[in-house]
Design an enzyme around this catalytic site. Structure first.
Site, PDB file in Angstrom:
ATOM      1  N   MET A  15       0.880  -1.160   0.000  1.00 40.33           N
ATOM      2  CA  MET A  15       0.000   0.000   0.000  1.00 40.33           C
ATOM      3  C   MET A  15       0.926   1.219   0.000  1.00 40.33           C
ATOM      4  O   MET A  15       1.828   1.320   0.838  1.00 40.33           O
ATOM      5  CB  MET A  15      -0.887   0.002   1.255  1.00 40.33           C
ATOM      6  N   ASP A  16       0.731   2.099  -0.980  1.00 46.71           N
ATOM      7  CA  ASP A  16       1.566   3.306  -1.064  1.00 46.71           C
ATOM      8  C   ASP A  16       0.909   4.440  -0.283  1.00 46.71           C
ATOM      9  O   ASP A  16      -0.256   4.783  -0.530  1.00 46.71           O
ATOM     10  CB  ASP A  16       1.737   3.730  -2.532  1.00 46.71           C
ATOM     11  N   GLY A  42       3.569  -1.375  -4.901  1.00 48.48           N
ATOM     12  CA  GLY A  42       4.459  -2.534  -4.826  1.00 48.48           C
ATOM     13  C   GLY A  42       4.941  -2.803  -6.237  1.00 48.48           C
ATOM     14  O   GLY A  42       4.129  -2.837  -7.169  1.00 48.48           O
ATOM     15  N   GLY A 214      15.679   8.130 -22.096  1.00 47.87           N
ATOM     16  CA  GLY A 214      15.355   6.948 -22.892  1.00 47.87           C
ATOM     17  C   GLY A 214      15.845   5.646 -22.300  1.00 47.87           C
ATOM     18  O   GLY A 214      15.997   5.517 -21.081  1.00 47.87           O
ATOM     19  N   GLY A 240       8.873   2.930 -14.105  1.00 45.59           N
ATOM     20  CA  GLY A 240       9.733   1.771 -14.392  1.00 45.59           C
ATOM     21  C   GLY A 240       8.910   0.486 -14.378  1.00 45.59           C
ATOM     22  O   GLY A 240       9.136  -0.425 -15.182  1.00 45.59           O
ATOM     23  N   ASP A 241       7.944   0.428 -13.484  1.00 41.84           N
ATOM     24  CA  ASP A 241       7.095  -0.778 -13.398  1.00 41.84           C
ATOM     25  C   ASP A 241       6.237  -0.911 -14.656  1.00 41.84           C
ATOM     26  O   ASP A 241       6.057  -2.011 -15.178  1.00 41.84           O
ATOM     27  CB  ASP A 241       6.204  -0.713 -12.156  1.00 41.84           C
ATOM     28  N   SER A 271       1.920   6.609 -18.308  1.00 38.56           N
ATOM     29  CA  SER A 271       1.684   6.333 -16.881  1.00 38.56           C
ATOM     30  C   SER A 271       2.073   7.497 -15.972  1.00 38.56           C
ATOM     31  O   SER A 271       1.551   7.614 -14.873  1.00 38.56           O
ATOM     32  CB  SER A 271       2.445   5.075 -16.440  1.00 38.56           C
TER      33      SER A 271
HETATM   34  O1  RIB Z   1       8.173   1.357  -8.202  1.00 36.45           O
HETATM   35  C1  RIB Z   1       7.236   2.048  -7.424  1.00 36.45           C
HETATM   36  C2  RIB Z   1       6.846   1.216  -6.252  1.00 36.45           C
HETATM   37  O2  RIB Z   1       7.963   1.051  -5.411  1.00 36.45           O
HETATM   38  C3  RIB Z   1       5.775   1.817  -5.378  1.00 36.45           C
HETATM   39  O3  RIB Z   1       4.478   1.482  -5.780  1.00 36.45           O
HETATM   40  C4  RIB Z   1       6.136   1.323  -3.985  1.00 36.45           C
HETATM   41  O4  RIB Z   1       5.206   0.455  -3.438  1.00 36.45           O
HETATM   42  C5  RIB Z   1       7.513   0.679  -4.126  1.00 36.45           C
HETATM   43  O5  RIB Z   1       7.436  -0.685  -4.114  1.00 36.45           O
END
Ligand code: RIB
Length: 296
Positions: A15-16, A42, A214, A240-241, A271
């Protein structure tokens, strides 16, 4: 779309707790921020959501606590169409949280992993069938490194490609890096990897994300840079995710890196136009439309 890729993400669910401020506090200082909000996050969960929105069939292996945050995060993953039978609800540990300070178009994050550290190798054995039936496995480093290593070995056994996003950075054993298909560090993580004795030998496995500058990857010892897309930045958390989730979606469909990277760059650009790691993650149609608009 060639087929709906089967992706397994083994990783964290947090949870952020996000606070926005124009002034970053110094050590010992208190400042007044502008806003506070909870967001699902996460790195593992974010990457799973990014891939699912782009049309992948995603299974997640991870853990949350048996608490309010855990229940709402698992519910949320289900509403994103992610298969959650690989998620443990631990009664020993509380759900992982990330304390995120958002300032000057960038963030600083502290993660308290909690239940994410309950993702032990036995869980991989328990869900071996998910691993075995995946087109690609995606991992990060917010779960025990031992589990990451174990998953890579298991995937190798079944000949399944693996992408490791080495975030947050820990020293990676050579055996791990040699046995994965790609490693996707950011600038800071890539600088740490350069210090490793094995660096020259594994260069062609690297896909380095450099934010505005880039992405760089290597082919026949030559570096290729793929430009990022310029957009109005709201929040880079989860960029990055999104990149990783989009990259594996394309790789699982058999696309080469040279096509997968620009697509993932476009998804990451979209995003960051909304606040919250997952809020701005685009659908496949949104990415395709954006690419057409930008490429004319
Ligand atoms: O990459 C971003 C994420 O890093 C966030 O959502 C946080 O939960 C950490 O895991």
């Amino acid at each position: 779309m060639r087929h709906n890729p089967q992706i397994c993400v083994v990783g964290s669910i947090n949870m952020d707790l996000m606070i926005e401020t124009t002034k970053m506090p110094q050590q010992g200082e208190t400042v007044l921020g502008q806003s506070f909000a909870f967001y699902p996050g996460g790195k593992g969960a974010n990457q799973a959501v990014a891939a699912a929105r782009l049309g992948a069939n995603v299974h997640m292996i991870g853990a949350v606590g048996k608490d309010e945050f855990g229940a709402s995060l698992v519910d949320h993953l289900r509403t994103e169409g992610i298969h959650t039978q690989g998620i443990l609800m631990s009664d020993q540990k509380s759900t992982g949280v990330a304390n995120i300070i958002l300032s000057e178009e960038d963030n600083r994050i502290i993660v308290a992993p909690g239940a994410n550290y309950a993702v032990v190798p036995e869980m991989i054995d328990k869900h071996e069938e998910i691993i075995r039936s995946s087109d690609i496995i995606l991992l990060q480093l917010e779960i025990p490194l031992q589990t990451v290593l174990y998953t890579v070995k298991k995937a190798q056994q079944f000949n399944i490609p693996v992408v490791v996003n080495p975030a947050p950075y820990q020293q990676l054993p050579e055996e791990l890096v040699r046995n994965v298909t790609y490693v996707t560090p950011n600038k800071i993580e890539a600088a740490a990897m350069k210090e490793e004795a094995y660096f020259a030998a594994i260069k062609e496995k690297l896909v380095i994300t450099l934010g505005k500058e880039g992405v760089v990857y290597y082919n026949n010892n030559t570096a290729t840079r793929v430009k990022s897309f310029k957009v109005d930045v709201k929040d880079t958390t989860g960029a990055g995710d999104t990149f990783n989730g989009a990259l594996v979606t394309k790789l699982a469909q058999g696309e080469p890196l040279s096509d997968a990277i620009p697509f993932a760059n476009a998804a990451a650009a979209l995003s960051i136009m909304k606040t919250g790691a997952q809020e701005g993650m685009p659908t496949l149609d949104e990415v395709n439309k954006f690419i057409i608009e930008r490429n004319g």
